[in-house]
Scaffold this motif. Structure first.
Motif, PDB file in Angstrom:
ATOM      1  N   ASP A 257       0.092  -0.873  -0.321  1.00  0.00           N
ATOM      2  CA  ASP A 257      -0.192   0.188  -0.177  1.00  0.00           C
ATOM      3  C   ASP A 257       0.670   1.306   0.010  1.00  0.00           C
ATOM      4  OD1 ASP A 257      -2.820  -1.219   0.544  1.00  0.00           O
ATOM      5  OD2 ASP A 257      -2.470  -1.819   2.114  1.00  0.00           O
ATOM      6  N   LYS A 258       2.690   1.099  -0.134  1.00  0.00           N
ATOM      7  CA  LYS A 258       2.971   2.599  -0.485  1.00  0.00           C
ATOM      8  C   LYS A 258       3.270   2.685  -2.172  1.00  0.00           C
ATOM      9  CE  LYS A 258       4.052   2.602   4.145  1.00  0.00           C
ATOM     10  NZ  LYS A 258       3.041   2.110   4.358  1.00  0.00           N
ATOM     11  N   THR A 259       4.005   3.853  -2.250  1.00  0.00           N
ATOM     12  CA  THR A 259       4.321   4.499  -3.783  1.00  0.00           C
ATOM     13  C   THR A 259       5.695   3.776  -3.633  1.00  0.00           C
ATOM     14  OG1 THR A 259       4.449   6.982  -2.810  1.00  0.00           O
ATOM     15  CG2 THR A 259       2.292   6.390  -4.024  1.00  0.00           C
ATOM     16  N   VAL A 260       6.248   3.259  -4.503  1.00  0.00           N
ATOM     17  CA  VAL A 260       7.489   2.594  -4.423  1.00  0.00           C
ATOM     18  C   VAL A 260       8.000   3.216  -5.838  1.00  0.00           C
ATOM     19  CG1 VAL A 260       8.831   0.703  -4.796  1.00  0.00           C
ATOM     20  CG2 VAL A 260       6.160   0.835  -3.459  1.00  0.00           C
ATOM     21  N   SER A 261       9.360   3.789  -5.343  1.00  0.00           N
ATOM     22  CA  SER A 261      10.568   4.090  -6.036  1.00  0.00           C
ATOM     23  C   SER A 261      11.760   2.907  -6.387  1.00  0.00           C
ATOM     24  CB  SER A 261      11.181   5.551  -6.650  1.00  0.00           C
ATOM     25  OG  SER A 261      10.015   6.066  -6.452  1.00  0.00           O
ATOM     26  N   ILE A 262      12.138   3.026  -7.682  1.00  0.00           N
ATOM     27  CA  ILE A 262      13.728   1.348  -7.711  1.00  0.00           C
ATOM     28  C   ILE A 262      14.829   2.276  -8.348  1.00  0.00           C
ATOM     29  CG2 ILE A 262      14.508  -0.263  -8.818  1.00  0.00           C
ATOM     30  CD1 ILE A 262      12.010  -1.692  -8.527  1.00  0.00           C
ATOM     31  N   VAL A 263      15.115   2.382  -7.902  1.00  0.00           N
ATOM     32  CA  VAL A 263      16.608   3.381  -8.393  1.00  0.00           C
ATOM     33  C   VAL A 263      17.764   2.233  -8.384  1.00  0.00           C
ATOM     34  CG1 VAL A 263      18.914   5.251  -7.982  1.00  0.00           C
ATOM     35  CG2 VAL A 263      16.329   5.379  -6.607  1.00  0.00           C
ATOM     36  N   LEU A 264      17.739   2.579  -9.933  1.00  0.00           N
ATOM     37  CA  LEU A 264      18.234   1.448 -10.778  1.00  0.00           C
ATOM     38  C   LEU A 264      20.130   1.866 -10.571  1.00  0.00           C
ATOM     39  CD1 LEU A 264      18.029  -1.641 -11.395  1.00  0.00           C
ATOM     40  CD2 LEU A 264      17.497  -1.170 -13.093  1.00  0.00           C
ATOM     41  N   GLY A 265      21.213   1.098 -10.150  1.00  0.00           N
ATOM     42  CA  GLY A 265      22.537   1.545 -10.149  1.00  0.00           C
ATOM     43  C   GLY A 265      23.284   0.464 -11.665  1.00  0.00           C
ATOM     44  N   PHE A 284       9.591  -6.434 -13.297  1.00  0.00           N
ATOM     45  CA  PHE A 284       8.778  -6.921 -12.298  1.00  0.00           C
ATOM     46  C   PHE A 284       8.332  -5.574 -11.663  1.00  0.00           C
ATOM     47  CE2 PHE A 284      10.067  -5.416  -8.030  1.00  0.00           C
ATOM     48  CZ  PHE A 284       8.656  -5.923  -7.207  1.00  0.00           C
ATOM     49  N   ALA A 285       9.629  -5.128 -12.291  1.00  0.00           N
ATOM     50  CA  ALA A 285       8.208  -3.412 -11.586  1.00  0.00           C
ATOM     51  C   ALA A 285       7.566  -3.234 -12.058  1.00  0.00           C
ATOM     52  CB  ALA A 285       9.594  -1.918 -11.814  1.00  0.00           C
ATOM     53  N   THR A 286       6.944  -3.556 -13.288  1.00  0.00           N
ATOM     54  CA  THR A 286       6.113  -2.730 -14.495  1.00  0.00           C
ATOM     55  C   THR A 286       5.038  -4.223 -13.564  1.00  0.00           C
ATOM     56  OG1 THR A 286       6.273  -2.895 -15.922  1.00  0.00           O
ATOM     57  CG2 THR A 286       4.666  -2.975 -16.461  1.00  0.00           C
ATOM     58  N   PHE A 287       4.918  -5.937 -13.618  1.00  0.00           N
ATOM     59  CA  PHE A 287       4.134  -6.199 -12.663  1.00  0.00           C
ATOM     60  C   PHE A 287       3.781  -6.029 -11.236  1.00  0.00           C
ATOM     61  CE2 PHE A 287       2.491 -10.620 -11.437  1.00  0.00           C
ATOM     62  CZ  PHE A 287       2.708 -11.086 -12.148  1.00  0.00           C
ATOM     63  N   VAL A 288       4.540  -5.716 -10.983  1.00  0.00           N
ATOM     64  CA  VAL A 288       3.845  -5.249  -9.502  1.00  0.00           C
ATOM     65  C   VAL A 288       3.893  -4.128  -9.347  1.00  0.00           C
ATOM     66  CG1 VAL A 288       5.778  -4.158  -8.232  1.00  0.00           C
ATOM     67  CG2 VAL A 288       4.273  -5.384  -6.826  1.00  0.00           C
ATOM     68  N   GLY A 289       2.765  -3.043 -10.238  1.00  0.00           N
ATOM     69  CA  GLY A 289       2.133  -1.747 -10.377  1.00  0.00           C
ATOM     70  C   GLY A 289       3.351  -0.485  -9.918  1.00  0.00           C
ATOM     71  N   ILE A 290       4.360  -0.413  -9.632  1.00  0.00           N
ATOM     72  CA  ILE A 290       5.749   0.484  -9.665  1.00  0.00           C
ATOM     73  C   ILE A 290       5.229   1.415 -11.227  1.00  0.00           C
ATOM     74  CG2 ILE A 290       7.943   1.494  -9.303  1.00  0.00           C
ATOM     75  CD1 ILE A 290       8.850  -1.532  -8.110  1.00  0.00           C
ATOM     76  N   HIS A 291       5.165   1.544 -11.902  1.00  0.00           N
ATOM     77  CA  HIS A 291       5.154   2.269 -13.271  1.00  0.00           C
ATOM     78  C   HIS A 291       3.783   2.912 -13.263  1.00  0.00           C
ATOM     79  CE1 HIS A 291       8.993   1.597 -14.646  1.00  0.00           C
ATOM     80  NE2 HIS A 291       8.862   0.074 -15.120  1.00  0.00           N
ATOM     81  N   LYS A 292       2.330   1.861 -13.132  1.00  0.00           N
ATOM     82  CA  LYS A 292       1.228   2.768 -13.178  1.00  0.00           C
ATOM     83  C   LYS A 292       0.782   3.721 -11.877  1.00  0.00           C
ATOM     84  CE  LYS A 292      -1.508  -0.289 -10.163  1.00  0.00           C
ATOM     85  NZ  LYS A 292      -2.518  -1.123  -9.690  1.00  0.00           N
ATOM     86  N   GLN A 293       2.020   4.268 -11.133  1.00  0.00           N
ATOM     87  CA  GLN A 293       1.445   4.344  -9.832  1.00  0.00           C
ATOM     88  C   GLN A 293       1.277   6.383 -10.445  1.00  0.00           C
ATOM     89  OE1 GLN A 293       3.856   2.413  -6.552  1.00  0.00           O
ATOM     90  NE2 GLN A 293       5.434   3.802  -7.358  1.00  0.00           N
ATOM     91  N   ASP A 294       0.902   6.827  -9.861  1.00  0.00           N
ATOM     92  CA  ASP A 294       0.910   8.428 -10.188  1.00  0.00           C
ATOM     93  C   ASP A 294       2.983   9.262  -9.526  1.00  0.00           C
ATOM     94  OD1 ASP A 294      -1.737   8.762 -10.463  1.00  0.00           O
ATOM     95  OD2 ASP A 294      -2.657   9.203  -8.823  1.00  0.00           O
ATOM     96  N   CYS A 295       3.176   8.593  -8.605  1.00  0.00           N
ATOM     97  CA  CYS A 295       4.491   9.277  -8.562  1.00  0.00           C
ATOM     98  C   CYS A 295       5.443   8.276  -8.167  1.00  0.00           C
ATOM     99  CB  CYS A 295       4.422   9.695  -6.909  1.00  0.00           C
ATOM    100  SG  CYS A 295       4.040   9.441  -5.962  1.00  0.00           S
ATOM    101  N   GLY A 296       6.399   8.159  -7.874  1.00  0.00           N
ATOM    102  CA  GLY A 296       7.613   6.741  -7.617  1.00  0.00           C
ATOM    103  C   GLY A 296       7.938   6.664  -9.295  1.00  0.00           C
ATOM    104  N   GLY A 297       8.513   5.177  -9.858  1.00  0.00           N
ATOM    105  CA  GLY A 297       8.928   4.493 -11.038  1.00  0.00           C
ATOM    106  C   GLY A 297       9.997   3.850 -10.722  1.00  0.00           C
ATOM    107  N   VAL A 298      10.715   3.955 -11.634  1.00  0.00           N
ATOM    108  CA  VAL A 298      12.024   3.095 -11.983  1.00  0.00           C
ATOM    109  C   VAL A 298      13.013   4.282 -12.727  1.00  0.00           C
ATOM    110  CG1 VAL A 298      13.462   1.278 -12.878  1.00  0.00           C
ATOM    111  CG2 VAL A 298      11.158   0.989 -12.273  1.00  0.00           C
ATOM    112  N   TRP A 299      14.009   5.078 -12.326  1.00  0.00           N
ATOM    113  CA  TRP A 299      15.163   5.440 -12.008  1.00  0.00           C
ATOM    114  C   TRP A 299      16.093   4.868 -12.850  1.00  0.00           C
ATOM    115  CZ3 TRP A 299      11.399   7.330  -9.480  1.00  0.00           C
ATOM    116  CH2 TRP A 299      11.031   8.130  -9.658  1.00  0.00           C
ATOM    117  N   TYR A 300      16.864   5.091 -13.591  1.00  0.00           N
ATOM    118  CA  TYR A 300      18.439   4.436 -14.179  1.00  0.00           C
ATOM    119  C   TYR A 300      19.256   5.263 -14.394  1.00  0.00           C
ATOM    120  CZ  TYR A 300      21.868   1.663 -16.452  1.00  0.00           C
ATOM    121  OH  TYR A 300      23.096   0.606 -17.360  1.00  0.00           O
TER     122      TYR A 300
END
Length: 568
Positions: A257-265, A284-300
């Motif tokens: 129930d949290k908004t999540v970001s992944i900071v990828l190195g 995985f990030a897409t499957f768990v719903g990180i990309h659909k959030q209003d904030c958060g996401g994956v940073w590379y």
């Protein structure tokens, strides 16, 4: 000289600091959201650098005019196809590409691929269509940040300061500085990041944490990806990754129930199949719903040139060679700009042998290890003495760098060198400098969220653990807080866990199929006991690394190697 006193850090890091120059002093700009009035350690070190003061030919001081005349003479008397243009990332300002325009018109061989991020970028692009990070505000607004293969608080201290009060989870073979600040650390085995991503996806599905409607409407291939994940029992993932299922459930408890970001190195993709590994994590990030959030996401490491027109591009038919496999001995003249391949490129012995057999021109601001092999050295003008724009690969803000002090009469900027050579050879002229700079200043690129995500549907990755024995180790590198690649305070030690039974200050010989070198041991139990850890910029570590390219992007794969360690 501009009356505007803004200057931008030119160095190769995520933060891209903006500063202000006044009466010989440089201070962080409060007008830049990321810099926020503070300078990092590396920017402070840069300001103390001793810059090249004179051109050199065969180790003897000469005037800049003499150096340029020698360069022109060599180029006019060398077959263009027997010359190589090799550009590094010592300065990432947009004006640094001017010289490539000349060598493209001249007909030199150019490089392709990357020593840094190529595989990972290809993996991100394959899923989303581009390598563009979300706005930095989306990171600030997220509740939990998963730091995956990146020592976030060290490599991005300014960005970290914007989010330091968040809840962190770290995934890394090393107990890094950010891992020690995290609520949970998954200390996985090297080159098992894709397996952990598959394991996490399977647990996501088992606990119905995925959004079936979102996946159906906004993605392609999610069923195929899940089929890959369920092909193995969870216990087998525990064995290979070294991550216990109990800790995986702790991760899901934290992000529920949290908004999540992944900071990828970059560490996750320093392998032959680096693109596949990164794509598994993004899947995985897409499957768990990180990309659909209003904030958060994956940073590379974002494509800083995304949506900008390349201002110096010349569409010639130059031959290109993969940068990690370059054999310098194949060329009669090698022009090296802002790079230190003797330290930074893989297979140091091979690099040195190649440089010894060619005419080397070094063009840069400071004397480095590669200069020892240079026949001709031409000083490049320091960043405070030339106009430039710095695009960031860590966030969306650009930084303006104005000329705030007069340049040494013995140095020349990249733009001026390109113009000089273009006139000598009567080639097509460059655009006006102000026109180029204003293009970047006046055009702001907005983030475009991808509409459809394409999952990886086939994973074929050869794990290193299949060939690992009790006697050898995984090779791991990461950035040092007090250095940046091969600049500033260099640490040439190898770091090992006390369980290896080596001791502090032991002298050891470390070998791989590509070479060997002698190292001094430092014991540190933050290192996983099956790993040998080296800081980036270590002058000997690349004697051990393969000068081969990855499967997709002609890029380096430094960690695709197992090493052996013995007492001297």
């Amino acid at each position: 000289m501009s009356s505007n006193n803004n200057v931008a850090c030119p160095m190769d890091c995520y933060d891209t600091c903006q500063a202000e120059y006044s009466d010989g002093l440089v201070k962080g700009s409060k007008n830049n959201r990321v810099t926020n009035g503070k300078l990092c350690v590396n920017f402070a070190s840069l300001l103390k650098q001793e810059y090249l003061q004179t051109a050199k030919y065969n180790s003897e001081d000469i005037s800049l005019e003499q150096g340029l005349e020698i360069l022109v003479d060599k180029l006019k008397n060398t077959e263009a196809s027997r010359t190589l243009f090799y550009k590094g990332s010592g300065n990432l300002g947009v004006m640094q590409s001017a010289s490539k325009n000349f060598f493209s018109q001249y007909g030199s061989v150019l490089t392709k691929g990357s020593l840094c991020d190529g595989g990972g970028s290809a993996g991100i692009e394959a899923g989303r269509g581009s390598v563009q990070n979300p706005p930095i505000q989306d990171l600030i607004d997220s509740d939990v940040i998963i730091v995956w293969g990146r020592n976030f608080s060290v490599t991005s201290p300014h960005i970290y300061n914007l989010v330091k009060d968040k809840t962190f989870i770290t995934i890394d073979p090393i107990k890094t500085d950010i891992a020690k600040k995290s609520e949970l650390h998954l200390q996985l085995n090297p080159k098992t990041d894709h397996e952990l991503a598959l394991m996490l996806t399977r647990v996501t599905y088992m606990n119905r944490l995925d959004d079936e409607e979102y996946l159906e409407e906004n993605t392609e291939g999610n069923d195929w990806f899940f089929d890959i994940c369920k092909n193995r029992p969870l216990v087998s993932y525990e064995v290979t990754t070294g991550v216990e299922l109990n800790d995986v459930y702790k991760l899901f408890d934290i992000i529920e129930d949290k908004t999540v970001s992944i900071v990828l190195g970059l560490g996750v993709q320093k392998y032959f199949e680096g693109a596949q590994i990164t794509r598994c994590i993004d899947s995985f990030a897409t499957f768990v719903g990180i990309h659909k959030q209003d904030c958060g996401g994956v940073w590379y490491l974002s494509d800083s040139n995304y949506a900008y027109e390349k201002q110096f591009e010349y569409k010639g038919k130059n031959k290109k060679v993969a940068i990690p496999t370059v054999d310098f001995s194949h060329y009669d003249l090698v022009f090296i700009q802002g790079a230190n391949p003797v330290v930074s490129a893989p297979n140091t012995k091979f690099v040195k042998e190649g440089l010894e057999k060619t005419f080397v021109v070094y063009f840069g601001t400071t004397f480095n290890d590669t200069c020892e092999y240079a026949d001709l050295i031409i000083p490049s003008t320091e960043f405070l003495s030339k106009d430039d724009v710095r695009l960031s690969y860590g966030h969306e803000y650009i930084a303006i760098s104005n000329k705030v002090k007069e340049a040494s009469y013995n140095s020349i900027s990249e733009y001026d060198l390109a113009n000089y050579l273009i006139k000598e050879f009567n080639f097509e002229s460059l655009k006006d400098k102000d026109e180029i700079l204003n293009y970047y200043i006046e055009n702001k690129v907005e983030y475009e969220k991808f509409e459809t995500f394409e999952f990886i549907e086939d994973v074929e990755i050869e794990p290193l653990y299949k060939n690992k024995t009790q006697e050898n180790f995984y090779l791991i590198t990461a950035k040092n807080k007090l250095s940046l690649n091969s600049q500033f305070e260099i640490d040439n030690n190898v770091y090992l866990n006390s369980a290896t039974n080596f001791k502090d200050d032991d002298k050891v010989k470390i070998s791989s199929p590509y070479g060997s070198a002698i190292f001094n041991v430092k014991i540190n139990d933050d290192i996983k006991d099956n790993c040998a850890f080296f800081f980036a910029g270590n002058r000997f570590v690349n004697y051990l690394t393969p000068n081969k390219d990855d499967e997709d992007t002609f890029s380096a794969m430094y960690q695709e190697v197992l090493i052996e360690i013995e007492l001297c």
